[in-house]
Scaffold this motif. Sequence first.
Motif, PDB file in Angstrom:
ATOM      1  N   MET A   1       0.839  -1.180   0.000  1.00  0.00           N
ATOM      2  CA  MET A   1       0.000   0.000   0.000  1.00  0.00           C
ATOM      3  C   MET A   1       0.886   1.246   0.000  1.00  0.00           C
ATOM      4  N   ARG A   2       0.527   2.205  -0.796  1.00  0.00           N
ATOM      5  CA  ARG A   2       1.318   3.427  -0.898  1.00  0.00           C
ATOM      6  C   ARG A   2       0.961   4.390   0.225  1.00  0.00           C
ATOM      7  N   THR A   3       1.988   5.043   0.776  1.00  0.00           N
ATOM      8  CA  THR A   3       1.828   6.000   1.866  1.00  0.00           C
ATOM      9  C   THR A   3       2.059   7.398   1.320  1.00  0.00           C
ATOM     10  N   LEU A   4       1.124   8.311   1.559  1.00  0.00           N
ATOM     11  CA  LEU A   4       1.342   9.709   1.207  1.00  0.00           C
ATOM     12  C   LEU A   4       2.323  10.251   2.239  1.00  0.00           C
ATOM     13  N   ALA A   5       3.493  10.715   1.772  1.00  0.00           N
ATOM     14  CA  ALA A   5       4.560  11.095   2.691  1.00  0.00           C
ATOM     15  C   ALA A   5       5.235  12.388   2.262  1.00  0.00           C
ATOM     16  N   VAL A   6       5.721  13.118   3.257  1.00  0.00           N
ATOM     17  CA  VAL A   6       6.540  14.301   3.032  1.00  0.00           C
ATOM     18  C   VAL A   6       7.986  13.809   2.964  1.00  0.00           C
ATOM     19  N   LEU A 100       5.885  16.164  -1.588  1.00  0.00           N
ATOM     20  CA  LEU A 100       4.864  15.257  -1.082  1.00  0.00           C
ATOM     21  C   LEU A 100       4.669  14.205  -2.165  1.00  0.00           C
ATOM     22  N   ASP A 101       4.765  12.927  -1.793  1.00  0.00           N
ATOM     23  CA  ASP A 101       4.665  11.873  -2.800  1.00  0.00           C
ATOM     24  C   ASP A 101       4.066  10.622  -2.164  1.00  0.00           C
ATOM     25  N   ARG A 102       3.564   9.740  -2.996  1.00  0.00           N
ATOM     26  CA  ARG A 102       3.069   8.436  -2.536  1.00  0.00           C
ATOM     27  C   ARG A 102       4.206   7.436  -2.711  1.00  0.00           C
ATOM     28  N   ILE A 103       4.551   6.777  -1.589  1.00  0.00           N
ATOM     29  CA  ILE A 103       5.679   5.849  -1.581  1.00  0.00           C
ATOM     30  C   ILE A 103       5.197   4.498  -1.087  1.00  0.00           C
ATOM     31  N   ALA A 118       7.646  -3.261  -6.464  1.00  0.00           N
ATOM     32  CA  ALA A 118       8.073  -2.468  -5.315  1.00  0.00           C
ATOM     33  C   ALA A 118       9.506  -2.836  -4.951  1.00  0.00           C
ATOM     34  N   VAL A 119      10.337  -1.835  -4.749  1.00  0.00           N
ATOM     35  CA  VAL A 119      11.716  -2.061  -4.353  1.00  0.00           C
ATOM     36  C   VAL A 119      11.865  -1.486  -2.951  1.00  0.00           C
ATOM     37  N   ALA A 136      12.547   2.660   0.797  1.00  0.00           N
ATOM     38  CA  ALA A 136      11.962   2.417  -0.528  1.00  0.00           C
ATOM     39  C   ALA A 136      12.738   3.193  -1.587  1.00  0.00           C
ATOM     40  N   GLN A 137      12.824   2.604  -2.757  1.00  0.00           N
ATOM     41  CA  GLN A 137      13.446   3.280  -3.900  1.00  0.00           C
ATOM     42  C   GLN A 137      12.415   4.204  -4.529  1.00  0.00           C
ATOM     43  N   THR A 138      12.769   5.480  -4.703  1.00  0.00           N
ATOM     44  CA  THR A 138      11.871   6.461  -5.325  1.00  0.00           C
ATOM     45  C   THR A 138      12.631   7.205  -6.419  1.00  0.00           C
ATOM     46  N   THR A 139      11.965   8.129  -7.070  1.00  0.00           N
ATOM     47  CA  THR A 139      12.645   8.942  -8.085  1.00  0.00           C
ATOM     48  C   THR A 139      13.706   9.841  -7.449  1.00  0.00           C
ATOM     49  N   TRP A 140      13.603  10.111  -6.159  1.00  0.00           N
ATOM     50  CA  TRP A 140      14.607  10.909  -5.434  1.00  0.00           C
ATOM     51  C   TRP A 140      15.798  10.059  -5.021  1.00  0.00           C
ATOM     52  N   GLY A 141      15.651   8.759  -5.008  1.00  0.00           N
ATOM     53  CA  GLY A 141      16.667   7.842  -4.502  1.00  0.00           C
ATOM     54  C   GLY A 141      16.047   6.989  -3.411  1.00  0.00           C
ATOM     55  N   GLN A 142      16.887   6.428  -2.552  1.00  0.00           N
ATOM     56  CA  GLN A 142      16.390   5.589  -1.462  1.00  0.00           C
ATOM     57  C   GLN A 142      15.930   6.479  -0.310  1.00  0.00           C
TER      58      GLN A 142
END
Length: 175
Positions: A1-6, A100-103, A118-119, A136-142
């Motif tokens: 499940m994706r978490t809306l996170a700052v 703010l992104d869903r991770i 999911a990584v 988690a791996q995101t477009t910003w990095g880990q």
Amino acid sequence: MRTLAVIWRTAGHLLATSAECVLEVLPPVACTPAAGTPPWIRGLFVHRGRLIPLVDVARLLQAEASPDRMMNRVLVVRVDAERAAGHWPVGLWVDSVLELDRIDFDPPPTEGTSNAGAVTHPGFATDVGRFLGPIAQTTWGQVQLVKPEEIFTPEQTDLLTQRMAEVSATPGAAA
């Protein structure tokens, strides 16, 4: 499940906090040092008529405190305590807030689950990093999840909860 996170940065680390825990994001604030606090407490500052602790996350991670800059931010987060009625706010001093992104912090998929692609990594359980969750791996990095409710040890939480209740019960105390 994706978490809306700052997503935010401090001491060279990319971290995130669930948006449900973030009450607001402030520019740098002035605080007053408080005697007898751990070195990672910068002091206390006034937030909406209450004195609340300001935690220097870099020092909490046992890294060198970064210099004060205009790009620093204060994440005011909700800390829930089992014995407290409701919650109390704490400020987190961070280097910068990115977005703010869903991770997806859920563990890697096992056979037959729907979390394909999911990584993630569960993170590492240490005394210093008790408040750190999965990575988690995101477009910003880990990016590693920060759990504000676990920043303080149970003993510190009990003491802060007791003192916050005393302040709230004092006649004429700021609400």
